[in-house]
Design an enzyme around this catalytic site. Structure first.
Site, PDB file in Angstrom:
ATOM      1  N   GLU A 295       0.827  -1.203   0.000  1.00 30.94           N
ATOM      2  CA  GLU A 295       0.000   0.000   0.000  1.00 30.94           C
ATOM      3  C   GLU A 295       0.868   1.263   0.000  1.00 30.94           C
ATOM      4  O   GLU A 295       0.470   2.308  -0.518  1.00 30.94           O
ATOM      5  CB  GLU A 295      -0.917  -0.016   1.236  1.00 30.94           C
ATOM      6  CG  GLU A 295      -2.217   0.728   1.013  1.00 30.94           C
ATOM      7  CD  GLU A 295      -3.279   0.392   2.049  1.00 30.94           C
ATOM      8  OE1 GLU A 295      -3.764  -0.752   2.057  1.00 30.94           O
ATOM      9  OE2 GLU A 295      -3.621   1.274   2.850  1.00 30.94           O
ATOM     10  N   HIS A 324       7.351 -26.567   0.858  1.00 28.86           N
ATOM     11  CA  HIS A 324       6.655 -27.680   0.203  1.00 28.86           C
ATOM     12  C   HIS A 324       5.516 -27.200  -0.681  1.00 28.86           C
ATOM     13  O   HIS A 324       4.686 -27.992  -1.102  1.00 28.86           O
ATOM     14  CB  HIS A 324       6.147 -28.655   1.264  1.00 28.86           C
ATOM     15  CG  HIS A 324       7.269 -29.246   2.063  1.00 28.86           C
ATOM     16  ND1 HIS A 324       7.901 -30.416   1.718  1.00 28.86           N
ATOM     17  CD2 HIS A 324       7.908 -28.781   3.168  1.00 28.86           C
ATOM     18  CE1 HIS A 324       8.880 -30.666   2.586  1.00 28.86           C
ATOM     19  NE2 HIS A 324       8.900 -29.679   3.471  1.00 28.86           N
ATOM     20  N   LYS A 438     -13.562   1.771  -2.883  1.00 32.20           N
ATOM     21  CA  LYS A 438     -14.482   2.205  -1.814  1.00 32.20           C
ATOM     22  C   LYS A 438     -15.638   2.981  -2.418  1.00 32.20           C
ATOM     23  O   LYS A 438     -16.806   2.729  -2.128  1.00 32.20           O
ATOM     24  CB  LYS A 438     -13.755   3.108  -0.820  1.00 32.20           C
ATOM     25  CG  LYS A 438     -12.898   2.392   0.178  1.00 32.20           C
ATOM     26  CD  LYS A 438     -12.509   3.374   1.289  1.00 32.20           C
ATOM     27  CE  LYS A 438     -11.416   2.791   2.162  1.00 32.20           C
ATOM     28  NZ  LYS A 438     -10.844   3.752   3.092  1.00 32.20           N
TER      29      LYS A 438
HETATM   30  O1  PA5 Z   1      -2.934   1.832   5.928  1.00 34.22           O
HETATM   31  C1  PA5 Z   1      -4.018   2.354   5.742  1.00 34.22           C
HETATM   32  O2  PA5 Z   1      -4.163   3.594   5.755  1.00 34.22           O
HETATM   33  C2  PA5 Z   1      -5.252   1.527   5.514  1.00 34.22           C
HETATM   34  O3  PA5 Z   1      -4.964   0.179   5.424  1.00 34.22           O
HETATM   35  C3  PA5 Z   1      -6.243   1.740   6.640  1.00 34.22           C
HETATM   36  O4  PA5 Z   1      -5.679   1.331   7.844  1.00 34.22           O
HETATM   37  C4  PA5 Z   1      -7.541   0.980   6.386  1.00 34.22           C
HETATM   38  O5  PA5 Z   1      -8.077   1.325   5.137  1.00 34.22           O
HETATM   39  C5  PA5 Z   1      -8.552   1.283   7.475  1.00 34.22           C
HETATM   40  O6  PA5 Z   1      -8.754   2.654   7.564  1.00 34.22           O
HETATM   41  P1  PA5 Z   1      -9.393   3.316   8.836  1.00 34.22           P
HETATM   42  O7  PA5 Z   1      -8.440   3.145   9.972  1.00 34.22           O
HETATM   43  O8  PA5 Z   1      -9.580   4.728   8.470  1.00 34.22           O
HETATM   44  O9  PA5 Z   1     -10.679   2.610   9.105  1.00 34.22           O
END
Ligand code: PA5
Length: 471
Positions: A295, A324, A438
């Site tokens: 990410e 394996h 989203k």
């Molecule tokens: O790293 C990130 O920003 C995302 O993975 C968020 O943690 C995830 O989308 C959840 O977001 P939030 O904490 O706003 O619910």
């Protein structure tokens, strides 16, 4: 055990070991030394500001830690189960830490042998999963920790709706005492609920994005509730921070790691990064790493707006189990992978292998040895198999898996990711690619706001699916 530093060993990455065709020429690292120095200095200069708030977590949380320990003590006394409701960065850290630092069958242990209530981290909205959770917990003796930085995440807020409704019905008056919210200080919907319902709450500090949040209340509350030494985790993070203070690429482990991975991905076409812990306790650290790497670094534009498509694909693999299943590909498939082994020097248990089967030499030779020896031998064997096949690997050694070394390890990966962002000149702290899905899913669900209506119209312009492609 005294606090010992974890170590990064990159021998099996280098041309000295693998030859110039397959390994990294140390001269290439030297050639990037100025670039690396700049990356380190840029991160150091921005520490604690913007989205680099996480760099200060080892140092600025004494008051928060006091409160965390007090609330955790209350939860341990009052509740039988602690359920984290969150997703992505709000879930992967708590899962990884619990697996690393508590008993591998923690929830199944009798209460007297556990360090706290049973822990569940619910990071999906699979309806069967919620139903299954409700089969094994009693809301009357359960505390729910709702974690969302944005306070807008559909998965988490839908779980909140389900759980608060359940608590109102099953617990009635005082149901609010079963909820602890962890969220932004002022932004989002969860903080509004904290104010209107009076929930106990913790703040996710500014500059701490989801995937960099394990060492703030996001991860520390569940850890403290389950008896983990959160001060030791933070101490470990501070130790690694200290180890990463040099701007000399050969003296700063995170900087060397970022430089090598930059060379791998940008100069050698090595675009798959396999994280392979040789310890069940670290298996979910690999999941946590995969999110951090994917990410943060998977981006299509530089900070100056130039189009790029960068980012190594992280893959989770468990030693020895995945020898394996996946190792065949790693030794003989495309030359596009680098393997990072997580090695544990001293396991917290020893399993001796008894003598037996004397008539079968291939089995008998195992007698008198231990699983500790076997797992180390298999890691060395895998490293050698990769070497023989001309594949790069590296090893991060943890003297032992404990709160301190885990704090170091997480901070090491976070710092490496920040340096990689500098090398690639991308914003490692945003995630615009996640937003599209989203938006689209809210549109499908019929959210009334205009932007979702527009998205619905846009989605309707997709080419029609053809029956002939559905068998
Ligand atoms: O790293 C990130 O920003 C995302 O993975 C968020 O943690 C995830 O989308 C959840 O977001 P939030 O904490 O706003 O619910």
């Amino acid at each position: 055990m005294e606090d010992k530093l974890i170590r990064l060993d990159v021998n099996h990455m280098m041309a000295d070991m693998l030859g110039l065709q397959c390994g990294v020429n140390p001269a290439e690292v030297d050639a990037l030394a100025v670039f690396a120095k700049r990356a380190q200095e840029n991160v150091a200069a921005k520490r604690g500001t913007g989205m680099l708030g996480w760099t200060e977590l080892p140092y600025n949380q004494e008051e928060v830690v006091e409160k965390l320990l007090n609330v955790a003590a209350h939860v341990r006394e009052k509740f039988d189960a602690f359920v984290v409701l969150g997703i992505g960065g709000s879930a992967l850290g708590p899962i990884a830490i619990q697996q690393a630092l508590n008993h591998l069958h923690y929830n199944e242990l009798p209460k007297a042998k556990r360090n706290g209530p049973r822990l569940y981290v619910e990071d999906n909205v699979d309806p069967e999963r919620m139903a299954a959770l409700l089969d094994v917990i009693d809301p009357k003796t359960t505390c729910f920790n709702v974690i969302t930085k944005s306070g807008a995440t559909a998965e988490t807020m839908s779980q909140y709706l389900i759980v608060s409704d359940l608590l109102k019905r099953e617990v009635g008056e005082g149901w609010q005492e079963h909820i602890i919210a962890t969220t932004d200080e002022s932004r989002g919907n969860l903080i509004k609920l904290v104010k209107s319902e009076g929930f106990e709450s913790f703040v996710i500090p500014n500059g701490v994005g989801g995937r960099f949040s394990e060492m703030c209340p996001v991860g520390l509350l569940a850890a403290a509730v389950c008896g983990i030494d959160i001060r030791a985790m933070l101490r470990g993070a501070a130790m690694m921070d200290e180890a990463c203070k040099s701007s000399d690429v050969w003296k700063n482990p995170a900087l060397l790691e970022a430089t090598l991975q930059y060379i791998c991905s940008e100069e050698m076409g090595v675009n798959v990064h396999v994280m392979m812990p040789y310890a069940d306790s670290l298996r979910y650290i690999a999941d946590w790493f995969c999110q951090l790497w994917a990410e943060s670094l998977g981006k299509n534009v530089t900070r100056k707006g130039m189009a790029v498509n960068v980012g190594q694909t992280p893959v989770k693999s468990l030693g020895v189990t995945d020898q394996h299943s996946q190792l065949q590909l790693y030794t003989e498939g495309p030359y596009d992978k680098v393997v990072t082994f997580l090695k544990v020097e001293n396991y917290r248990a020893e399993t001796k292998i008894p003598h037996g089967c004397e008539e079968i030499p291939d089995v008998a030779f195992l007698g008198g040895k231990s699983h500790n020896q076997l797992i180390q031998a298999e890691r060395v064997g895998t490293e050698y198999a990769l070497y023989r096949a001309g594949r790069m690997s590296q090893t991060i050694t943890l003297p032992e898996v404990n709160a301190n070394t885990i704090g170091q390890l997480l901070y090491f990966f976070e710092m490496t990711t920040a340096y990689m962002g500098e090398f690639l000149d991308i914003d490692a702290f945003n995630q615009p690619g996640v937003e599209e899905s989203k938006l689209a899913s809210f549109a499908v669900l019929g959210h009334p706001a205009e932007k979702f209506a527009k998205k619905r119209d846009e989605m309707a312009t997709q080419p029609k699916e053809k029956d002939k492609y559905i068998l």
